[in-house]
Design an enzyme around this catalytic site. Structure first.
Site, mmCIF file in Angstrom:
data_model
loop_
_atom_site.group_PDB
_atom_site.id
_atom_site.type_symbol
_atom_site.label_atom_id
_atom_site.label_comp_id
_atom_site.label_asym_id
_atom_site.label_seq_id
_atom_site.Cartn_x
_atom_site.Cartn_y
_atom_site.Cartn_z
ATOM 1 N N TYR A 194 0.871 -1.185 0.000
ATOM 2 C CA TYR A 194 0.000 0.000 0.000
ATOM 3 C C TYR A 194 0.905 1.232 0.000
ATOM 4 O O TYR A 194 2.071 1.137 -0.378
ATOM 5 C CB TYR A 194 -0.903 -0.137 1.250
ATOM 6 C CG TYR A 194 -2.058 0.815 1.320
ATOM 7 C CD1 TYR A 194 -2.974 0.914 0.285
ATOM 8 C CD2 TYR A 194 -2.243 1.608 2.452
ATOM 9 C CE1 TYR A 194 -4.050 1.793 0.370
ATOM 10 C CE2 TYR A 194 -3.323 2.479 2.546
ATOM 11 C CZ TYR A 194 -4.209 2.573 1.502
ATOM 12 O OH TYR A 194 -5.271 3.438 1.590
ATOM 13 N N ARG A 247 -6.262 10.589 -10.692
ATOM 14 C CA ARG A 247 -5.623 11.239 -9.526
ATOM 15 C C ARG A 247 -5.118 10.135 -8.611
ATOM 16 O O ARG A 247 -5.753 9.791 -7.631
ATOM 17 C CB ARG A 247 -6.652 12.149 -8.822
ATOM 18 C CG ARG A 247 -6.116 13.163 -7.884
ATOM 19 C CD ARG A 247 -5.608 12.576 -6.544
ATOM 20 N NE ARG A 247 -6.635 12.323 -5.574
ATOM 21 C CZ ARG A 247 -6.631 11.246 -4.756
ATOM 22 N NH1 ARG A 247 -5.683 10.328 -4.804
ATOM 23 N NH2 ARG A 247 -7.593 11.099 -3.877
ATOM 24 N N LYS A 265 -5.906 -1.832 -2.676
ATOM 25 C CA LYS A 265 -7.050 -1.590 -1.767
ATOM 26 C C LYS A 265 -7.781 -2.901 -1.500
ATOM 27 O O LYS A 265 -8.194 -3.177 -0.379
ATOM 28 C CB LYS A 265 -8.020 -0.577 -2.387
ATOM 29 C CG LYS A 265 -7.452 0.834 -2.515
ATOM 30 C CD LYS A 265 -7.745 1.683 -1.294
ATOM 31 C CE LYS A 265 -7.110 3.067 -1.422
ATOM 32 N NZ LYS A 265 -7.233 3.888 -0.224
ATOM 33 N N GLU A 337 -12.348 5.140 -6.408
ATOM 34 C CA GLU A 337 -11.028 5.422 -5.844
ATOM 35 C C GLU A 337 -10.185 6.234 -6.810
ATOM 36 O O GLU A 337 -10.054 5.882 -7.993
ATOM 37 C CB GLU A 337 -10.316 4.093 -5.554
ATOM 38 C CG GLU A 337 -9.068 4.216 -4.723
ATOM 39 C CD GLU A 337 -9.347 4.631 -3.281
ATOM 40 O OE1 GLU A 337 -10.208 4.014 -2.640
ATOM 41 O OE2 GLU A 337 -8.697 5.582 -2.807
ATOM 42 N N ASP A 338 -9.615 7.301 -6.326
ATOM 43 C CA ASP A 338 -8.620 8.085 -7.059
ATOM 44 C C ASP A 338 -9.095 8.561 -8.436
ATOM 45 O O ASP A 338 -8.337 8.535 -9.425
ATOM 46 C CB ASP A 338 -7.289 7.312 -7.136
ATOM 47 C CG ASP A 338 -6.605 7.254 -5.763
ATOM 48 O OD1 ASP A 338 -7.246 7.632 -4.772
ATOM 49 O OD2 ASP A 338 -5.436 6.845 -5.681
ATOM 50 N N ASP A 360 -14.057 6.571 -1.573
ATOM 51 C CA ASP A 360 -13.115 6.392 -0.476
ATOM 52 C C ASP A 360 -12.375 7.689 -0.152
ATOM 53 O O ASP A 360 -12.128 7.999 1.012
ATOM 54 C CB ASP A 360 -12.130 5.299 -0.908
ATOM 55 C CG ASP A 360 -11.181 4.900 0.192
ATOM 56 O OD1 ASP A 360 -11.625 4.837 1.347
ATOM 57 O OD2 ASP A 360 -10.010 4.628 -0.112
ATOM 58 N N ASP A 361 -12.004 8.435 -1.176
ATOM 59 C CA ASP A 361 -11.210 9.647 -0.961
ATOM 60 C C ASP A 361 -12.031 10.755 -0.300
ATOM 61 O O ASP A 361 -11.513 11.524 0.501
ATOM 62 C CB ASP A 361 -10.629 10.132 -2.299
ATOM 63 C CG ASP A 361 -9.773 9.056 -2.937
ATOM 64 O OD1 ASP A 361 -8.769 8.675 -2.328
ATOM 65 O OD2 ASP A 361 -10.150 8.557 -4.019
ATOM 66 N N ASN A 502 -0.479 11.659 0.153
ATOM 67 C CA ASN A 502 0.299 10.445 -0.149
ATOM 68 C C ASN A 502 0.924 10.552 -1.528
ATOM 69 O O ASN A 502 0.407 11.293 -2.373
ATOM 70 C CB ASN A 502 -0.639 9.220 -0.131
ATOM 71 C CG ASN A 502 -1.238 8.991 1.237
ATOM 72 O OD1 ASN A 502 -0.543 9.059 2.240
ATOM 73 N ND2 ASN A 502 -2.530 8.744 1.272
#
Ligand code: NDP
Ligand code: PYR
Ligand code: MG
Length: 646
Positions: A194, A247, A265, A337-338, A360-361, A502
Site C-alpha cells: 500500500y 488522480r 485496496k 477510488e482516485d 473512499d477519498d 500520499n
C-alpha cells in the site's frame, strides 16, 4: 459420455454462483450428501457441473442453466474441501453449508493455481491424492514456517519496489500464504503493498505488469462491458474497487497504470477486513491519459490517447455501472477510488441513489480523520465545536473531511450545518476560499466560501484564522514549512497537525519536521507511515491517518448486513467505532489511532457499527439481524490458514 478431467477445476460452490465463467445455483441440498464435480479444463466455457445428491442420478448443469441426467463416471478423480469456497461471508449460520465435497485441480495445475496451491505445505497424503509426487521436493513444512521463510526473503530486499514485486508474485503463486503473511506482519507489509510503495508501483506499472490481477475496461470495450465482466474467473463478486487513474495518490494522472491502487485496496479488504479474496474485483477504467510522459513512454500499457471527457466518458462509466448491477446484483459494493475531483463528486451524486457506492477519498478519508480528531480532543481538550479547522487543499479529501466534521458538530450541538461550516476554512491553489471568489469556485468548494478578506499564503491564513487544527490535503509535499508549523505552535499549546497527502514524498511535512518545529508539542498524523521520532530524549510515535482503517470494516459491515445503500450516518458510525478502539494505553504512548496490528478486531467493530446503522436505517436486507454483530463480523472473516484436502 463425459469424462472426468484429471486437472479439472475446483468450483466455487457457495450458496450460489461459480468461480468458472458459467453460472449455476446450488440451493439447500442436504449437506454431506452433495458432491460437486467440475468437468473439463479450468475455465473452459463448455464445462459443466455435476451434482450428485444422495447417490441419485447425477445432474449435469450446463452454462445456459439447463440440466440433464448425465452418463458419467460417478467417482471424481479427486475430492477436496475448502471452507472458503462454500463459505458465504454474508450467510447466516443456518445457511452455512458445510460438508460440500469438491473436485479440485490436481498435479501441476494445482501448483499453478494460486487459490489452492500450498507449495511445500502439501502433506504426504495430499501429495499422493493430488498427483504431486515428484513435482515437489520431499520436505513438508508448515504454513508458519513458510511465512517465516518468506518474511526472511522479503527482508533481504533493500528496495521497496522489489519487496512489492515479491509480494505480488506470492499473491499469484499462493494466495493463502500471501494473506497469512500480510495479516501476521501487517505493520511491516502495509507500506509495501500500500502507500507509499504502491505509488511507485503504479508509476512503473507498465514495466512490472506480469499477469492480470484485475479487469482493464477501456474505451475499446464500449458496448461489451457486460461480456468483459464475464471474462473474470470469479462470479460471486461482493466488492469492486474502481479507478480511472486520473488522480493516483498525490502523483497525478497515471492513466491505466493506476491499476495498482484497486489491487492494493482490495488486498486490504481481505487482509484487514476479512472479505474473501474471490469476492473482490479490481477494475481500471481506461479513457486515455493526459500524462504526456506516459503517452510518450513505449512501455505504457494503456490507451495512447488524451482522456475522453463529457458524454463519451459518462457513457462508458454508465455502461460499467449498469453492467456491474446486471452481473452481480444490487448488493455489490462499488468503491470509487482516485478519480479526479471534476468527476468524483458527480459520479458519487449520480450513482449514490441507485447503487451501493461510496467514494473512499471523499467519505472514507473523512471518517478516518474525524476519528483521529475525536481521539486527539481527549488529549487536547474541548469539543469539536470549540475548535477551528484550516485545510490546505480543497478537493475530495479536504472538502469531504470538512463536511463530515461540520455534520458531526451540527449533530453534537444542534447548530445549523451552515453555522458549523463557519468553523472550517480551506485554502486551495489560489489561496483562502472566500465569498469574493464564489463565482469562480467549483460547486464542492462553494459551501466553504466564508466572509473573509482574500489571503494568498498559508502562513498568513494560519495567522489570520488562528486554527487549532491544520490539515494537509493538497497532494503537494513540504507545504507545511517551518514558518507554518511554528505559527501553529505559537498559537496552540498542542497544535493538531495532519499531513494527509500520499505517498510520503507528497506529505505536507514529515513527522520529524512536525515534532521538531513544534518543539515536541504537535499531535501529528500522516497519510503515509513515518517512523517514530526522537526529540530531546522523548520518542514520538506518529499516527497514520489513512482511509485503510475504515474501508475494509465499512465494506464488511455493508456486505454482512446486505446493505443496499451507503448513508453518511454509516460513515459517522464507522468513525465513532474507530475512535472507540483507541485505548488508554495508546493515549499514554501519544497515539490517536490504534495500532494496525489490531486491525482485524478494529474492522470487526467498525463492521458491526456500520451494519447496526444499516439495520436502524432500514437499509439492510439480510434478515434476521444477527444478535451479536461483532461476533458475527469476526465469524464472517476470511481465514488464510490452509484447508486440508481430503
Ligand atoms: N490519508 C488518506 O487517507 C488520504 C489522502 N489523500 C491524499 O490527499 C491528497 C489530495 O487528494 P484529493 O483531495 O483527492 O485531491 P484533489 O485534487 O481533489 O484536491 C487537491 C486540492 O489541493 C489543492 N492544491 C494543489 N496544490 C496546492 C498548493 N500548492 N497549495 C494549496 N493548495 C493546493 C487543489 O487546489 P485547486 O482546487 O485550486 O486545484 C485542490 O483543492 C492526495 O495526495 C491524496 O493522496 C486522499 C485521500 C485519502
Ligand atoms: C489513501 C488514499 O486513498 C489516497 O491517498 O488517495
Ligand atoms: Mg485514494
Amino acid at each position: 459420455m463425459i469424462s472426468l478431467h484429471r486437472s479439472c477445476f475446483l468450483n466455487n460452490t457457495g450458496i450460489s454462483g461459480s468461480s468458472s465463467p458459467f453460472s449455476y445455483k446450488l440451493k439447500k441440498l442436504p449437506p454431506a450428501s452433495v458432491k460437486v464435480t467440475a468437468l473439463g479444463p479450468n475455465r473452459d466455457r463448455n464445462s459443466s457441473v455435476l451434482i450428485e445428491n444422495n447417490n441419485n442420478p447425477l445432474k449435469e448443469i450446463k452454462e445456459d442453466g439447463t440440466s440433464s441426467v448425465a452418463d458419467v463416471d460417478p467417482n471424481p478423480t479427486v475430492t477436496g474441501e475448502d471452507r472458503d469456497l462454500y463459505y458465504d461471508a454474508a450467510a447466516t449460520d443456518d445457511q452455512l453449508v458445510t460438508p460440500w465435497s469438491l473436485s479440485v485441480a490436481s498435479g501441476y495445475s494445482l501448483l499453478r493455481d494460486p487459490h489452492h496451491n500450498k507449495g511445500l505445505a502439501f502433506n504426504e497424503k495430499e501429495r499422493d491424492s493430488y498427483y504431486l509426487r515428484g513435482l515437489l521436493p520431499p520436505t513438508v513444512i508448515s504454513q508458519e514456517l513458510q511465512v517465516k521463510k518468506m518474511m526472511y526473503s522479503i527482508r533481504q530486499y533493500q528496495v521497496p519496489l522489489q519487496k512489492y514485486m515479491a509480494m505480488m508474485d506470492l499473491q499469484e503463486l499462493n494466495e493463502r500464504l500471501f494473506y497469512k503473511l500480510l495479516i501476521d506482519n501487517v505493520e511491516e507489509l502495509l507500506p509495501v503493498v500500500y502507500t507509499p510503495t504502491v505509488g511507485e508501483a503504479c508509476q512503473k506499472y507498465g514495466s512490472i505488469f506480469r499477469r492480470p490481477q484485475g479487469l482493464f475496461i477501456s474505451l475499446k470495450e464500449k458496448g461489451k462491458i457486460h461480456e468483459v465482466l464475464r471474462n473474470w474467473p470469479q462470479r460471486d463478486i461482493q466488492v469492486i474497487v474502481v479507478t480511472d487513474g486520473e488522480r493516483i495518490l498525490g502523483l497525478g494522472d497515471l492513466g491505466c497504470q493506476g491499476m495498482g491502487i484497486p489491487i492494493g485496496k482490495l488486498s486490504l479488504y481481505t487482509a484487514l477486513g476479512g472479505v474473501r479474496p474471490s469476492a473482490c474485483l479490481p477494475v481500471t477504467i481506461d479513457v486515455g491519459t493526459n500524462n504526456e510522459q506516459l503517452l510518450n513512454d513505449e512501455f505504457y500499457i494503456g490507451l495512447r490517447r488524451r482522456r475522453a471527457t463529457g458524454q463519451e466518458y459518462a457513457e462508458l462509466m454508465h455502461e460499467f455501472m449498469s453492467a456491474v448491477k446486471q452481473n452481480y446484483g444490487e448488493k455489490v459494493l462499488i468503491q470509487f477510488e482516485d478519480f479526479a475531483n471534476h468527476n468524483a463528486f458527480d459520479l458519487l451524486a449520480k450513482y449514490g441513489t441507485t447503487h451501493l457506492v461510496f467514494n473512499d477519498d471523499i467519505q472514507g478519508t473523512a471518517s478516518v480523520v474525524l476519528a483521529g480528531l475525536v481521539a486527539a480532543l481527549k488529549v487536547v481538550g474541548g469539543t469539536l465545536a470549540d475548535h477551528r479547522f484550516l485545510f490546505l487543499g480543497a478537493g475530495e479529501a479536504g472538502t469531504g473531511i470538512a463536511e463530515l466534521i461540520a455534520l458531526e458538530i451540527s449533530k453534537q450541538t444542534n447548530m445549523p450545518l451552515e453555522e458549523a461550516r463557519k468553523k472550517i476554512s480551506l485554502v486551495d491553489s489560489k489561496g483562502l476560499i472566500v465569498k469574493s471568489r464564489i463565482d469562480s469556485l467549483q460547486h464542492f468548494k462553494k459551501p466553504w466560501a466564508h466572509d473573509h478578506e482574500p489571503i494568498k499564503k498559508l502562513v498568513d491564513a494560519v495567522n489570520g484564522i488562528k486554527p487549532t487544527v491544520l490539515i494537509g490535503t493538497s497532494g503537494v509535499g513540504r507545504t507545511f514549512t517551518k514558518e507554518v508549523v511554528e505559527a501553529m505552535a505559537a498559537l496552540n499549546e498542542k497544535p493538531i497537525i495532519f499531513s494527509l497527502s500520499n505517498p510520503t514524498s507528497q506529505s505536507e511535512c514529515t513527522a520529524e519536521e512536525a515534532y521538531t518545529w513544534s518543539e515536541g508539542r504537535a499531535i501529528f498524523a500522516s497519510g503515509s507511515p513515518f517512523d517514530p521520532v526522537e526529540y530531546k530524549g522523548r520518542v514520538f510515535v506518529p499516527g497514520q491517518a489513512n482511509n485503510a482503517y475504515i474501508f475494509p470494516g465499512l465494506g464488511l459491515g455493508l456486505i454482512m448486513s446486505g446493505a443496499i445503500r451507503v448513508h453518511d450516518d454509516m460513515l459517522l458510525a464507522a468513525s465513532e467505532a474507530l475512535a472507540a478502539q483507541v485505548t488508554q494505553e495508546n493515549f499514554d504512548k501519544g497515539l490517536i489511532y490504534p495500532p494496525f496490528r489490531n486491525i482485524r478486531k478494529i474492522s470487526a467493530h467498525i463492521a458491526a457499527s456500520v451494519a447496526a446503522k444499516a439495520y436502524e436505517l432500514g437499509l439492510a436486507t439480510r434478515q434476521p439481524q444477527p444478535k451479536d454483530l461483532v461476533k458475527y463480523a469476526e465469524h464472517c472473516m476470511y481465514n488464510p490458514a490452509y484447508q486440508s484436502y481430503r
